[in-house]
Design an enzyme around this catalytic site. Structure first.
Site, PDB file in Angstrom:
ATOM      1  N   GLN A  59       0.823  -1.206   0.000  1.00 22.86           N
ATOM      2  CA  GLN A  59       0.000   0.000   0.000  1.00 22.86           C
ATOM      3  C   GLN A  59       0.861   1.262   0.000  1.00 22.86           C
ATOM      4  O   GLN A  59       0.330   2.361  -0.094  1.00 22.86           O
ATOM      5  CB  GLN A  59      -0.915   0.005   1.236  1.00 22.86           C
ATOM      6  CG  GLN A  59      -1.869  -1.176   1.300  1.00 22.86           C
ATOM      7  CD  GLN A  59      -2.678  -1.255   2.578  1.00 22.86           C
ATOM      8  OE1 GLN A  59      -2.782  -2.308   3.187  1.00 22.86           O
ATOM      9  NE2 GLN A  59      -3.279  -0.152   3.008  1.00 22.86           N
ATOM     10  N   CYS A  74      -8.918   1.066   9.390  1.00 22.93           N
ATOM     11  CA  CYS A  74      -9.152   2.285  10.165  1.00 22.93           C
ATOM     12  C   CYS A  74      -7.801   2.952  10.311  1.00 22.93           C
ATOM     13  O   CYS A  74      -6.793   2.410   9.912  1.00 22.93           O
ATOM     14  CB  CYS A  74      -9.756   1.988  11.533  1.00 22.93           C
ATOM     15  SG  CYS A  74      -8.584   1.472  12.788  1.00 22.93           S
ATOM     16  N   GLU A 118     -12.969   4.175   5.630  1.00 20.33           N
ATOM     17  CA  GLU A 118     -12.880   3.396   6.858  1.00 20.33           C
ATOM     18  C   GLU A 118     -13.948   3.740   7.881  1.00 20.33           C
ATOM     19  O   GLU A 118     -14.103   3.027   8.876  1.00 20.33           O
ATOM     20  CB  GLU A 118     -11.499   3.633   7.477  1.00 20.33           C
ATOM     21  CG  GLU A 118     -10.386   3.259   6.521  1.00 20.33           C
ATOM     22  CD  GLU A 118      -9.035   3.736   6.975  1.00 20.33           C
ATOM     23  OE1 GLU A 118      -8.997   4.752   7.689  1.00 20.33           O
ATOM     24  OE2 GLU A 118      -8.038   3.111   6.625  1.00 20.33           O
TER      25      GLU A 118
END
Lengths: 789, 157
Positions: free
Chosen positions: A223, A374, A743
């Protein structure tokens, strides 16, 4: 809602543009890491420890090496020759790539087999013989803190216990005083268990070192490709891998959710093997390896207290937490905040005083601590405050909605400085809750519940009014291993007005190719179809910190808008030159400049682009391109109110989510279709830990639930039909007024579900149930309270 | 062992080890990479393909078990450059995000709709309950299948 400024053909902000990435995915033409096959490619597979804590006495590779096609067995001793047997974690602790002395958790990497084929590598793994001497195992972080506990990190010379760090925030004296003076207090122990993101694509890489050019290319499931490149260069610089000779490519990624931020040992071993052999090396983990050894999330043991007045005004919050970090401190957090953003735990409420303490602890479990969709421990914070808000409301005999409305930060208080120091940018919490109450028919549900309760039926209504905190940077607060957190966009307009735009982030399903194109379309009036968005290749994209913590729109999206605005400024100068008008006499509307008072005298952005290469003003550089490295002035604070209705089967303890209404506010929306999709997905990843997911260990450190046979993910059958709605409170500091949304739902949903279940059982005397709320847990409670036999 | 089969209408053959899994024959030998591996235990459904028209999870059957059979993968859905209605449905209804589970979802949906052209929502949810998705929350996948069902009833493909 924001008014649309562009036509559907252009497709700027607010249009539900169909995704540009879909045509390849629905044809099976995406390129995920395991799809990459290079000539002469070798395959790496990993030998893993059956013990959670053991000395490695001997590794015998002879039988493995005797298998035709097995080329090498790599051990920690081999990597130690190059000082690559260990690596820094995201929190500047150390983690073994391959251990040289002892293993610290079950399924830890012990050795790697390099072979000509996938199946032969697996044969090699079976044939490697490792002799272990088991050591005492510590799995419970509370026990790990006892003086009698064995010290796990014997590699750290001065370490005399298993305590990693103590961190606290807020005003202890003021908080303690508020509790002493409080009229009503509530206290609860809340455990938020260890869970796993379990993206459907596991992790892996293909590493290739071109010996002639001295260049390393790694296609990997990451990512954050740029940060990985820098870390590789810093760690491996001594073996001649400099940053400009490293290319990290993050191709199509099959879900990340935070689990593809860390560097796993498999990547490092594959790179080392590729550099040493000169052949491309592929490593792809299987599902058991993924669940058993990749970074976990949560694992917070929390004790929370609230203080309030008799009439229901909150006064203070006090929290103590033990955080189980496993064998090394590898949590994904900005390095200034060991517990991440956990101190957003005051949530949506106006507290005068708050104090929070967290202690990190070593145990014999895998390292990590990622955020499972999150940002940096926000779910733990939100779950705590939303469970506690309900507990207090019930304790006071107040309606939980009424209690929240009474204690919310008011719209006129924004920007709002919380008792724990955060500056909330904007919000209107009551509007979101009222909308959710209307949509679900709150009063009617309460009547239904009262009637059902008389008949002995179990029905609960749960609310969660969360505030998220996303968009890391700003660089003054946020970093990864010291790398400041901004993000970037580079836009190049070709002579015919077609665009290539590259970003420092990396989509894992969020639809960046579409939404970023929409941002540029909004700012420049160039149709989305004419804008190609690329990410994830460090050779071409500008430096950015990647996609996680809902930071793409708040940071890279903003960078896209800022770069486009720089281009528009230059385009204005070119238009003025072409129209022989003064710059200040030009009027911009998406896609064209016209002369004030003479709307027919105009130049389109496409004509201006052509002129930028063919007829630019004397003294001006040719071309039409810009780059922006955007460092946000603040984080963004999306929020929402969720209401969940559950029915509980008295015979089995099964919880059925009958309805779930989610009202989200993420500020201005770029693509409503994509935002809704993100919320649906986030809600499902909130349902999962609330009712199903947990990774637990027995006292010997054996993982319970290391495959999809026992780590339960919700299917379409368990997942409710989500009902979504929105309010819109733009962020005042974001160039587009956007806040980020990916999220929010994961963060907000678990508490709504848990609150609904406790609400259904409150009259029986139940005050709290730790997630996941499995049928067995509920059934046991029902039996204890005499409801079922 | 020699395996002969038809993939998406094309006759193919290969010499394989008896233990080679079907998914690796498809991906690594025949280089059709639309079929994905997600779990190795038949739970996630990312590797779903059709064997003689029936959906199977190709990560848990051997390549040799496909000998002499007709195999259809996601690459076989598009005909003459025209998307199949299930593909259209997933695009139109935003039924995918990362796209990794999508090929398996498409194959399950395709087989399901050929047996049940007029499904209700519950039937759709049960039909895809062997295919896990971590991104979408399923609501839009259900809509995508409903879209495809409607198009197929109108003679869409």
């Amino acid at each position: 809602m924001m008014a649309l400024r562009t036509s559907p053909e252009i497709g700027g902000m607010g249009h539900s543009v169909k995704r540009k990435e879909d045509p390849r995915f629905i044809r099976g033409k995406g390129t995920y890491v395991d799809d990459i096959q290079l000539a002469g490619m070798l395959y790496l597979d990993i030998v893993r420890s059956p013990f959670a804590h053991a000395k490695i006495k001997k590794i015998d590779a002879s039988k493995a090496l005797a298998i035709p096609g097995v080329l090498a067995v790599i051990t920690g001793q081999d990597l130690a020759k190059y000082n690559l047997h260990g690596m820094p974690t995201l929190m500047s602790d150390t983690q073994m790539v391959l251990p040289v002395e002892k293993v610290m958790y079950q399924a830890q990497e012990v050795a790697a087999v390099l072979a000509k084929e996938r199946y032969i590598a697996a044969d090699g793994v079976e044939a490697v013989e490792v002799e272990y001497e088991p050591l005492p195992v510590v799995v419970d972080p509370k026990k790990a803190l006892e003086p009698s506990a064995p010290v796990l990190r014997t590699d750290k010379k001065d370490k005399k216990d298993n305590h990693i760090w103590h961190w606290e925030w807020g005003d202890r004296a003021a908080t303690d005083r508020a509790f002493r003076e409080a009229e009503v207090t509530v206290k609860e122990d809340i455990y938020i268990p260890r869970i796993h993101v379990a993206s459907i694509e596991t992790c892996g890489c293909v590493a290739h070192f071109d010996k002639v050019m001295g260049k390393l290319t790694v296609w990997m499931t990451t990512q954050a490709p740029h940060a990985i490149r820098t870390v590789f260069a810093l760690v491996a610089g001594h073996v001649g891998l400099a940053e400009h000779k490293i290319r990290i490519v993050s191709p199509d990624i099959g879900g990340g959710f935070g689990g593809k931020v860390p560097v796993y040992p498999g990547y490092v071993i594959a790179v080392a093997a590729a550099v040493l052999t000169g052949a491309p090396v592929k490593w792809i983990e299987d599902r058991m390896e993924n669940l058993q050894a990749d970074s976990f999330a949560r694992d917070y043991h929390i004790t929370a207290e609230l203080a309030a007045t008799k009439n229901g005004t909150l006064t203070a919050l006090r929290i103590k937490t033990i955080a189980d970090h496993g064998y090394t401190d590898a949590a994904a957090n900005p390095s200034k905040f060991p517990a991440g953003l956990f101190h957003i735990c005051t949530g949506s409420y106006d507290f005068k005083a708050a104090h929070v303490e967290v202690d990190g602890v070593y145990t014999n479990k895998p390292p990590g601590g990622i955020a499972y969709r999150c940002s940096f421990r926000v779910t733990e914070a939100v779950h705590t405050i939303e469970r506690m808000a309900d507990l207090m409301a019930h304790q006071l005999g107040m309606d939980p909605a009424e209690f929240r409305l009474k204690n919310f930060i008011k719209p006129e208080q924004f920007p709002y400085k919380s008792a724990l120091g955060w500056e909330y940018d904007s919000g209107n919490y009551a509007a979101a809750l009222r909308k959710a109450m209307d949509k679900i028919g709150y009063a009617e549900l309460q009547r239904e519940q009262a009637e059902k309760r008389k008949r002995g039926e179990l029905m609960g209504i749960g609310i969660s009014s969360f505030t998220e905190i996303v968009g890391a940077g700003p660089s003054k607060h946020f970093d990864i291993l010291g790398l400041k957190m901004f993000d970037s966009a580079e836009i190049r307009i070709h002579p015919t007005g077609k665009v290539i735009a590259r970003f420092g982030t990396r989509s894992q399903g969020q639809g960046h190719e579409t939404t970023y194109a929409q941002i540029i379309a909004e700012e420049l009036g160039i149709p989305v179809a004419d804008i190609q968005v690329e990410e994830g290749d460090t050779d071409t994209a500008p430096y950015g910190l990647g996609t996680y913590a809902s930071r793409s729109t708040p940071t890279a999206g903003a960078a896209g808008a800022m770069a486009a605005r720089k281009i528009r400024d230059k385009a204005r100068k070119i238009a003025a030159h072409l129209l022989e008008a003064a710059e200040e006499d030009l009027v911009w509307e998406p896609g064209k400049f016209s002369v004030k008072g003479a709307p027919n005298r105009l130049k389109t952005i496409q004509e201006i682009a052509f002129a930028a290469y063919t007829n630019h003003p004397p003294g001006m550089e040719a071309g039409l391109e810009a780059v922006s490295y955007y460092d946000p002035p603040n984080l963004t604070y999306p929020f929402g109110s969720y209401i969940c209705v559950v029915d509980i089967d008295k015979g089995t303890g099964e919880v059925k989510v009958r309805r779930f209404v989610a009202v989200d506010d993420c500020g201005n929306i770029i693509n409503p279709m994509i935002v809704e999709g993100q919320i649906h997905g986030g809600l499902t990843m909130g349902l999962a830990p609330a009712l199903y997911e947990e990774i637990s260990y027995d006292e010997n450190g054996n993982i319970q639930g290391g495959s999809f046979m026992d780590y339960l993910l919700p299917t379409a059958v368990e997942t409710p039909k989500w009902e979504t709605d929105k309010t819109c409170t733009p962020s005042p500091h974001h160039p587009l007024g956007a806040k980020g949304v990916g999220e929010s739902a994961t963060v907000g949903a678990p508490a709504a579900i848990a609150n609904a279940v406790v609400d259904a059982l409150w009259h029986l005397g139940v005050r709290h149930i730790d997630i996941p709320i499995t049928p067995a847990k509920v059934w046991k409670l029902l039996r204890e309270h005499g409801v079922t036999e | 062992m020699r395996v002969q089969l038809a993939i998406n209408g094309e006759k193919r053959e290969a010499e394989v080890e008896p233990r080679l899994l079907l998914v690796h024959l498809i991906r690594d030998v025949f280089r059709l990479t639309g079929t994905h591996v997600g779990c190795d235990t038949t739970h996630c459904g990312a590797c779903t393909v059709l064997l003689d028209g029936r959906p199977v999870k190709s990560c848990t059957i051997f390549a040799v078990q496909a000998h002499g059979k007709e195999l259809m993968t996601v690459e076989g859905l598009e005909q003459d450059g025209k998307l199949h209605p299930v593909q259209e449905g997933f695009m139109q209804e935003h039924g995918l995000q990362c796209g990794f589970c999508t090929p398996g979802m498409l194959m399950t949906s395709y087989a399901f709709l050929s047996k049940n052209p007029q499904p209700d929502e519950d039937e759709i949810r049960w039909a895809i309950s062997g295919n896990l998705c971590r991104c979408t929350g399923y609501v839009n996948i259900v809509k995508a299948i409903q879209y495809a069902a409607a198009r197929l009833r109108q003679g869409g493909a």
